[in-house]
Enzyme design. Structure first.
Site, PDB file in Angstrom:
ATOM      1  N   LYS A 127      42.743 -63.908  51.682  1.00 20.96           N
ATOM      2  CA  LYS A 127      43.886 -63.611  52.557  1.00 20.96           C
ATOM      3  C   LYS A 127      44.789 -64.841  52.719  1.00 20.96           C
ATOM      4  CE  LYS A 127      41.336 -60.099  55.154  1.00 20.96           C
ATOM      5  NZ  LYS A 127      40.653 -59.780  56.414  1.00 20.96           N
ATOM      6  N   PRO A 174      27.505 -53.914  41.644  1.00 20.21           N
ATOM      7  CA  PRO A 174      27.583 -54.110  40.191  1.00 20.21           C
ATOM      8  C   PRO A 174      27.572 -55.593  39.835  1.00 20.21           C
ATOM      9  CG  PRO A 174      29.272 -52.574  40.962  1.00 20.21           C
ATOM     10  CD  PRO A 174      28.665 -53.178  42.174  1.00 20.21           C
ATOM     11  N   GLY A 175      26.942 -55.916  38.705  1.00 19.38           N
ATOM     12  CA  GLY A 175      26.970 -57.292  38.211  1.00 19.38           C
ATOM     13  C   GLY A 175      25.958 -58.220  38.834  1.00 19.38           C
ATOM     14  N   SER A 184      40.084 -55.822  60.534  1.00 20.95           N
ATOM     15  CA  SER A 184      40.540 -57.213  60.446  1.00 20.95           C
ATOM     16  C   SER A 184      42.009 -57.371  60.811  1.00 20.95           C
ATOM     17  CB  SER A 184      40.290 -57.770  59.037  1.00 20.95           C
ATOM     18  OG  SER A 184      41.075 -57.087  58.094  1.00 20.95           O
TER      19      SER A 184
END
Length: 621
Positions: A551, A55-56, A508
């Site tokens: 993070k 999207p976008g 991760s």
């Protein structure tokens, strides 16, 4: 100053009012050169297009740009006429654009003249009856008046009304400067394919003629233009089949969509709908598409995958400068940006890309930041958007995920779901990402217990782990068995992802899991001021992960002092000025380097790391 100019791709300007904005939409599209070329070819050849991507990234803008490229001279008006032989099958007529209004107006004028003549004749008859009664027998005046009223009623209900024969202008293109563009995203069947309104008065001369109740659908209004449908897979299979029929036949009759409505009895002649379909969606849209509809687009058009990022080059930075100017002009209510504010927008584009040497192309999100900064500047009475306004906007214009992450961290601090100081055995501060923009601290606790099964030990993980996360846990257990050299069949290894109510996906957290389990097995405490993220190969190599900047920012907000990241991600770190220098970033490439920085100093730690290095040397040789 030189640094700002470099961020702006070498452009020298004071504010975005000096940046020229292209007039055509197709020239305003940024970073989708392959899509622009395909759209230009599709417009010339009148091919259908499928746009797939995040999207976008500019899918709807490309569809609008395509409508601008189509020839305006071919536009047509569509009229619907009554059918005297079968009122429930109105007739359809197509005329050049602009002629439809003239025809309807001519019919109205003719109907008005006939109505005036009819009304004059009825009025004359009524007056004649009343005068005749007065002259011949004044005593019967009341009966004459009653006769006149009855005459008016007969005229009202039984004399044909000329306006019922006036055609309805179903599709009007007289005022259009470009070919039609219809956004039918999320449209129900009636809005997409047309409908016939219900008529509560169906007899007695009060009914509305069938042709006047006919309403055009988006496919008909898009005639000679572009029909854009985002999230194409959300259309029902029945609607997709109808859409396919309209694409093939270039005509589609309009009928009432509700079976209980009087409109269900009406079915027009086929209405022209010669449009170009631009279908869009994410990758999952392909799974929900009717195979025949996708085959039609694939065989007679273009399938395009939209870019999420573009290379970080001076030319592309200049395009982002132009994007800021475009957004200001398009909004029309916010001030222009000075060069320092634009430079911060470009920094944000680098940060949101999530890839080294790249700029994000999710420009809708970036546009939201621009408008928020503009609103702040306007509320403060500034004639320009400055750097401080953008910095304020970054705090205000946070995504739902970022706001959730902030509350997540606050709640965990309050209830001490993670620690920021001291040492704990089997406890690690992992890091994760919510959505794509917000980082959180993910506490991981490992405990080793005697095996419940006599045959083998188990790895038991809790916290709503998804498939990839579960596979990561199994990979970690394999590394521990091989490198530590202990027989783990006598142990059950319990791994808890604390407070992961939303679930965990991805690998991760691999180095966090490995560190927690090794700490629990060996009894070596973990430094709680350290957070970490990284994937882990079965040979102990630390591999790059996504969302590393977000993070690290989560670790800073949580009050942690060190963060361990994969060495391959070091160039992906793009911290804001407010976060710069607030945490020590430690890049690593092997699991023993992680342990060296995360575990408390002890003789056991030194022996463990030496064992890992021997294993790594043996594998390398």
């Amino acid at each position: 100053m030189e640094d700002v100019r470099a961020l702006l791709g070498g452009l020298d300007f004071e504010d975005t009012s000096q940046i020229k904005v292209p007039e055509r939409l197709i020239d305003q599209v940024i970073g989708q050169d392959h899509a622009v070329e395909a759209i230009k070819k599709a417009a010339v050849q009148k091919r259908h297009v499928m746009l797939i991507g995040s999207p976008g990234t500019g899918k709807s803008m490309l569809a609008k740009a395509m409508a601008e490229l189509l020839p305006k001279e071919e536009l047509e008006d569509i009229l619907v006429y009554p059918n005297s032989q079968d009122p429930n099958q109105p007739k359809i007529k197509v005329v050049p654009a602009g002629k439809g209004k003239e025809i309807v107006e001519a019919y109205k004028q003719e109907a008005m003249k006939k109505a005036q003549a009819r009304n004059f004749m009825i009025f004359s008859l009524v007056m004649l009856v009343i005068l005749y009664t007065i002259i011949t027998n004044p005593a019967n005046f009341i009966w004459g008046l009653i006769a006149a009223i009855l005459l008016l009623m007969v005229a009202r209900y039984f004399v044909p009304r000329e306006e019922r024969n006036v055609p309805k202008l179903l599709v009007d293109n007289s005022e259009r400067k470009t070919a039609p563009f219809e956004d039918a995203t999320g449209a129900h069947a009636g809005a997409l394919f047309g409908d016939v309104r219900h008529d509560p008065f169906q007899s007695g001369g009060l009914e509305t003629p069938a042709h006047e109740r006919v309403e055009a659908g988006a496919i008909h209004r898009a005639h000679k233009g572009v029909l854009y449908i985002d999230e194409i897979n959300t259309l029902t299979i029945e609607s997709q089949q109808k859409l396919l029929t309209a694409l093939q036949d270039k005509k589609f009759p309009i009928t009432g969509q509700s079976e209980r409505s009087s409109g269900a009895m009406v079915r027009t002649e086929p209405v022209p709908c010669d449009f170009i379909l631009v279908a869009a969606g994410n990758l999952d849209a392909l799974m929900g598409m009717h195979p025949a509809l996708r085959s039609r687009i694939e065989g007679y058009g273009y399938e395009i995958y939209m870019n999420d990022t573009m290379p970080d080059t001076p030319e592309n930075r200049q395009k982002l400068v132009r994007f800021v100017a475009q957004e200001v002009v398009k909004d029309g209510k916010i001030p222009h940006f000075d060069k320092y504010a634009v430079a911060e927008i470009i920094r944000e584009a680098m940060r949101r890309a999530g890839r080294r040497n790249h700029l994000t192309l999710r420009l809708r999100e970036l546009g939201g930041l621009i408008r928020t900064a503009g609103d702040i500047a306007k509320s403060e009475g500034s004639n320009l958007v400055r750097l401080e306004h953008v910095l304020k906007a970054k705090k205000i214009a946070k995504t739902i995920e970022e706001q959730l992450a902030d509350k997540y961290i606050e709640r965990r601090k309050d209830y001490r779901l993670f620690l920021t100081e001291g040492y704990e055995i089997g406890r690690v501060n992992g890091l994760a990402v919510i959505g794509e923009t917000a980082g959180i601290v993910l506490p991981i606790i490992a405990e080793v217990t005697p095996a419940m099964s006599k045959s083998e030990g188990k790895v038991i993980a809790t916290g709503r782990l998804q498939e990839i996360a579960r596979e990561a846990v199994m990979n970690v257990s394999a590394i521990i068995k091989r490198i530590i050299g202990k027989d783990t069949s006598n142990y059950d290894i319990h791994i808890q992802f604390v407070g992961t109510y939303e679930g965990v996906e991805g690998d991760s957290a691999s180095i966090s899991i490995a560190t927690a389990v090794i700490s629990a097995i060996e009894g070596i405490p973990v430094d709680q001021s350290v957070a970490m993220t990284g994937s882990l190969s079965v040979r102990g190599d630390v591999l790059p992960v996504g969302g590393v900047t977000q993070k690290i920012e989560a670790a800073i907000q949580a009050g942690l002092r060190k963060v361990i990241i994969p060495k391959g991600n070091i160039d992906d770190v793009l911290l804001d000025a407010e976060h710069e220098g607030r945490i020590e970033i430690i890049p690593v490439s092997r699991i023993e380097e992680v342990l060296e920085h995360a575990l408390a100093d002890s003789e056991k730690k030194l022996k463990l790391i030496a064992k890992f290095r021997e294993q790594a040397y043996a594998l390398a040789s």
